[in-house]
Design a protein around this motif. Structure first.
Motif, PDB file in Angstrom:
ATOM      1  N   UNK A 589      17.170   2.436  -8.033  1.00  0.00           N
ATOM      2  CA  UNK A 589      17.097   2.478  -9.494  1.00  0.00           C
ATOM      3  C   UNK A 589      17.289   3.918  -9.960  1.00  0.00           C
ATOM      4  N   UNK A 590      18.189   4.110 -10.922  1.00  0.00           N
ATOM      5  CA  UNK A 590      18.431   5.436 -11.476  1.00  0.00           C
ATOM      6  C   UNK A 590      17.392   5.754 -12.545  1.00  0.00           C
ATOM      7  N   UNK A 591      17.151   7.044 -12.773  1.00  0.00           N
ATOM      8  CA  UNK A 591      16.217   7.500 -13.795  1.00  0.00           C
ATOM      9  C   UNK A 591      16.762   7.139 -15.178  1.00  0.00           C
ATOM     10  N   UNK A 592      15.938   6.459 -15.997  1.00  0.00           N
ATOM     11  CA  UNK A 592      16.396   5.989 -17.297  1.00  0.00           C
ATOM     12  C   UNK A 592      16.108   6.969 -18.430  1.00  0.00           C
ATOM     13  N   UNK A 593      15.362   8.042 -18.192  1.00  0.00           N
ATOM     14  CA  UNK A 593      15.090   8.984 -19.281  1.00  0.00           C
ATOM     15  C   UNK A 593      15.759  10.325 -18.997  1.00  0.00           C
ATOM     16  N   UNK A 594      15.754  11.201 -20.005  1.00  0.00           N
ATOM     17  CA  UNK A 594      16.429  12.489 -19.902  1.00  0.00           C
ATOM     18  C   UNK A 594      15.476  13.631 -19.549  1.00  0.00           C
ATOM     19  N   UNK A 595      14.185  13.347 -19.519  1.00  0.00           N
ATOM     20  CA  UNK A 595      13.209  14.402 -19.260  1.00  0.00           C
ATOM     21  C   UNK A 595      13.231  14.810 -17.793  1.00  0.00           C
ATOM     22  N   UNK A 596      13.242  16.108 -17.493  1.00  0.00           N
ATOM     23  CA  UNK A 596      13.205  16.541 -16.089  1.00  0.00           C
ATOM     24  C   UNK A 596      11.821  16.411 -15.460  1.00  0.00           C
ATOM     25  N   UNK A 597      10.812  16.094 -16.289  1.00  0.00           N
ATOM     26  CA  UNK A 597       9.436  16.032 -15.791  1.00  0.00           C
ATOM     27  C   UNK A 597       8.983  14.610 -15.486  1.00  0.00           C
ATOM     28  N   UNK A 598       9.761  13.599 -15.885  1.00  0.00           N
ATOM     29  CA  UNK A 598       9.357  12.214 -15.661  1.00  0.00           C
ATOM     30  C   UNK A 598      10.530  11.398 -15.126  1.00  0.00           C
ATOM     31  N   UNK A 599      10.184  10.267 -14.509  1.00  0.00           N
ATOM     32  CA  UNK A 599      11.170   9.300 -14.019  1.00  0.00           C
ATOM     33  C   UNK A 599      10.792   7.945 -14.606  1.00  0.00           C
ATOM     34  N   UNK A 600      11.714   7.318 -15.315  1.00  0.00           N
ATOM     35  CA  UNK A 600      11.491   6.005 -15.912  1.00  0.00           C
ATOM     36  C   UNK A 600      12.412   4.995 -15.238  1.00  0.00           C
ATOM     37  N   UNK A 601      11.854   3.832 -14.880  1.00  0.00           N
ATOM     38  CA  UNK A 601      12.639   2.795 -14.217  1.00  0.00           C
ATOM     39  C   UNK A 601      12.091   1.427 -14.604  1.00  0.00           C
ATOM     40  N   UNK A 602      12.903   0.401 -14.441  1.00  0.00           N
ATOM     41  CA  UNK A 602      12.521  -0.975 -14.766  1.00  0.00           C
ATOM     42  C   UNK A 602      12.711  -1.836 -13.519  1.00  0.00           C
ATOM     43  N   UNK A 603      11.688  -2.631 -13.180  1.00  0.00           N
ATOM     44  CA  UNK A 603      11.756  -3.460 -11.982  1.00  0.00           C
ATOM     45  C   UNK A 603      10.863  -4.678 -12.131  1.00  0.00           C
ATOM     46  N   UNK A 604      11.220  -5.740 -11.419  1.00  0.00           N
ATOM     47  CA  UNK A 604      10.367  -6.920 -11.339  1.00  0.00           C
ATOM     48  C   UNK A 604       9.771  -7.068  -9.937  1.00  0.00           C
ATOM     49  N   UNK A 605      10.036  -6.097  -9.061  1.00  0.00           N
ATOM     50  CA  UNK A 605       9.527  -6.134  -7.688  1.00  0.00           C
ATOM     51  C   UNK A 605       8.379  -5.147  -7.533  1.00  0.00           C
ATOM     52  N   UNK A 606       7.329  -5.569  -6.862  1.00  0.00           N
ATOM     53  CA  UNK A 606       6.140  -4.741  -6.664  1.00  0.00           C
ATOM     54  C   UNK A 606       5.953  -4.577  -5.163  1.00  0.00           C
TER      55      UNK A 606
END
Length: 666
Positions: A589-606
């Motif tokens: 999963x690629x990082x969905x936000x532009x901030x260099x301090x956070x990583x945002x992702x979407x998933x249905x798998x845990x």
């Protein structure tokens, strides 16, 4: 000329030769054309080259080489081809420069050489690398829900692969099987010297759980026999007392676990031992006190009567001459006019009493008169088809009338509101309608306020200043996981629900097996900076289960660890998943936000996860193949030879000088 002069002249002559030889050579080069102009021109080869200079050839493959010969005066362009370093006799190069690599070739590299047929002093070579075959190791679990397998993937021919199996709860690992033959009983197995594709099957066997049943006294009763069940199954145990005994309860490890003679044991996950406890039946007795109140008559039996628990006694009431029964009282309550009363299944003390009254005088007019039914009333004091006042039938009719009155007035009473519905003031029917129409957001929000629904997020990569700890839409998970009936029961306060999402930093304590799984499946050039896990536990009432997949993707945000922050670095989230056949796969999963301090992702798998990254500018320079080949080695050899000649000449001069000096000293 004396001896010294001769030596001196020799030295001077040698020095002159060393210094003047380059000049003589240059002059010869300049005048050579004129010198041979008179002679007949001869064909001359000046160089030989081979293309390609380097090549990679697979086994049982071919590669075409071409030779380029340069020269003068109608020279020959023909070359002789040869190959060196091969191990198989079936590896050869033909006269057209076609190299054939045999399927059984084991050499990793070899040299192809082209030699000028006109002048064998001119030749050229090319370096050939033999590409090893790729073999594929596939893993399966049997049954697929029995456990997980790790280590599938590609392996270079002749290499090895490490495969491992992990049984799920309730299963034991039986061994690794290849073509229905067991090759190892170890959960971690090293496949050596791989020379072809293969599929290894990890066999898992359900754990047997033994249920042992005892009785405290075999003469007092019997119980279910010992049972063997599979892990996670349920069983019903039953105890039956014998005459004179009663069942007192089931015990386990000395503690009473049930008082019911039929006990359901659910979700068995190990060996258990139960004991059915019986004891002698205690004979209890109770007292019934009977007496006559007002008037004349008898009640039989009269006075105190002792009755054994569970038994009964019949009382007969007889009025005296000129008296009639006015009313009968049982335990202080009036039951009306009755000539008998039967106490049954006595479980406590009771009282019964009767009041008599004088009977009305009889008249002749009433004697022998027929009723409308043709009957003769011998007793005018005994009305026909009339219940005594205050009888049980009248009481039941009055209760039915009381229940029917609200319906006649059109005011049917609504069930009492409980739980979140009572707090919100919403009826059950209205709540059910909102749930059916998927408009229950406010109801679920109200359940969180009352505590019927508890949602918790723990995110090791975010602090308390971040709202919802990086998972703002976690509330929607309850909408997805709860059924309509479960939502209604929860809102009524009958099914407390709690859900906890945990994004856990493993802090470098992940297993080597986990590292190996990610390393084998990640993209080339991608580095892993941190491992973590995502888990979701759901509790409904007293039952808790782990959720591995969501119906819809959930958006999450985690903070980038300080040691991973860098400019022009692109982050990814890798999630290791197991499909329905227990095969491992990797989600990127690629990082969905532009901030260099956070990583945002979407998933249905845990599942197990990793923070991976790629540095966009590496500064690495590529080297063209063949530039450092055999020609470079030849140039280096020539340079070394020139240096050796110079050192030898210097040594010669030094020795001559030393000899002259020594002779002079004599």
């Amino acid at each position: 000329m004396d001896r010294k002069a001769v030596c001196r002249a020799a030295v001077y002559l040698l020095m002159a030769q060393l210094f003047l030889s380059p000049a003589f050579l240059c002059h010869a080069a300049e005048t050579g054309e004129d010198a041979f102009s008179a002679e007949e021109e001869r064909p001359t080869v000046t160089s030989v080259s081979v293309s390609p200079g380097t090549a990679v050839v697979s086994k049982n493959g071919t590669c075409a080489f071409t030779a380029s010969v340069t020269g003068e005066n109608n020279y020959s362009r023909e070359v002789a081809w040869s190959v060196f370093g091969q191990t198989s006799p079936n590896t050869f190069i033909d006269g057209n420069g076609i190299l054939n690599v045999a399927s059984d070739e084991t050499a990793s590299s070899m040299i192809v050489k082209a030699v000028s047929r006109q002048d064998s002093t001119y030749s050229a070579t090319a370096l050939v690398t033999v590409q090893a075959s790729t073999c594929y190791i596939q893993l399966e679990a049997s049954p697929d829900y029995g456990g997980s397998v790790f280590g599938s993937g590609s392996v270079r021919e002749g290499g090895y692969a490490v495969i491992s199996a992990s049984p799920n709860k309730g299963f034991d690992f039986e061994g690794w099987f290849l073509n229905d033959n067991r090759v190892s009983q170890d959960a971690r197995y090293v496949v050596d010297d791989v020379h072809g594709d293969a599929t290894y099957v990890a066999e898992f066997k359900p754990v047997d759980c033994h249920i042992t049943v005892h009785v405290n006294d075999s003469n007092a009763g019997t119980a279910t026999e010992n049972k063997t069940v599979k892990y996670g199954e349920s069983i019903t145990l039953e105890a039956s007392p014998k005459d004179g005994y009663q069942f007192d309860g089931w015990t386990e490890n000395g503690n009473t676990v049930s008082r019911d003679s039929k006990m359901q044991v659910n979700q068995i996950t190990g060996d258990r031992t139960f004991t059915a406890v019986f004891k002698k039946r205690e004979v209890k007795s109770y007292t019934i006190n009977a007496h006559v109140g007002a008037g004349s008559g008898t009640i039989t039996p009269q006075g105190k009567t002792t009755v054994t628990e569970g038994s009964g006694v019949l009382y007969t009431i007889t009025p005296g001459d000129g008296y009639a029964i006015r009313t009968v009282y049982v335990d202080g309550g009036e039951i009306g006019k009755t000539s008998s009363f039967h106490f049954t299944d006595v479980r406590g003390d009771h009282t019964i009493s009767v009041d008599f009254e004088k009977a009305p005088a009889k008249t002749d007019a009433g004697i022998g008169k027929k009723t409308e039914q043709g009957e003769v009333k011998d007793d005018p004091e005994k009305p026909v088809n009339k219940q005594p006042e205050g009888s049980e039938k009248e009481k039941e009719e009055k209760k039915e009338s009381d229940r029917e009155e609200p319906e006649e007035n059109g005011a049917k009473e609504e069930p009492e509101l409980t739980g979140t519905l009572a707090e919100l003031g919403i009826s059950e029917n209205e709540a059910r309608k909102l749930i059916e129409e998927n408009r229950d957001e406010e109801l679920l929000a109200g359940a969180q306020n009352t505590g019927d629904l508890q949602l918790t997020v723990r995110n090791d990569f975010m602090n308390e200043e971040n709202e919802n700890f990086g998972v703002p839409d976690f509330g929607k998970v309850s909408e997805q996981l709860l059924s309509k009936e479960e939502k209604l029961r929860m809102l009524q306060g009958g099914l407390p629900v709690s859900m906890e999402l945990y994004i856990k930093d493993t802090e470098g304590k992940e297993s080597e097996e986990t590292k190996e799984e990610f390393e084998q499946r990640k993209l080339p050039g991608m580095r892993i900076g941190r491992y973590f896990e995502i888990s979701l536990s759901e509790t409904k009432g007293k039952d808790t289960e782990k959720v591995l997949a969501l119906p819809k993707e959930l958006r999450m945000t985690i903070g980038v660890p300080e040691h991973l922050k860098a400019e022009k670095r692109k982050f990814y989230i890798l999630i290791l998943q197991t499909d329905e056949s227990a095969k491992q796969g990797l989600i990127q999963l690629a990082d969905e936000d532009e901030s260099p301090d956070t990583i945002t992702f979407s998933t249905d798998r845990l599942s197990r996860c990793a923070i991976a990254y790629i540095d966009m500018e590496t500064g690495n320079e590529e080297t063209t193949e063949g530039e450092t080949g055999i020609d470079s080695a030849k140039n280096a050899t020539d340079a070394v030879a020139a240096i050796a000649v110079m050192l030898a000449a210097g040594a010669t001069l030094l020795l001559l000088w030393y000899g002259i000096v020594k002779k002079r000293s004599k």
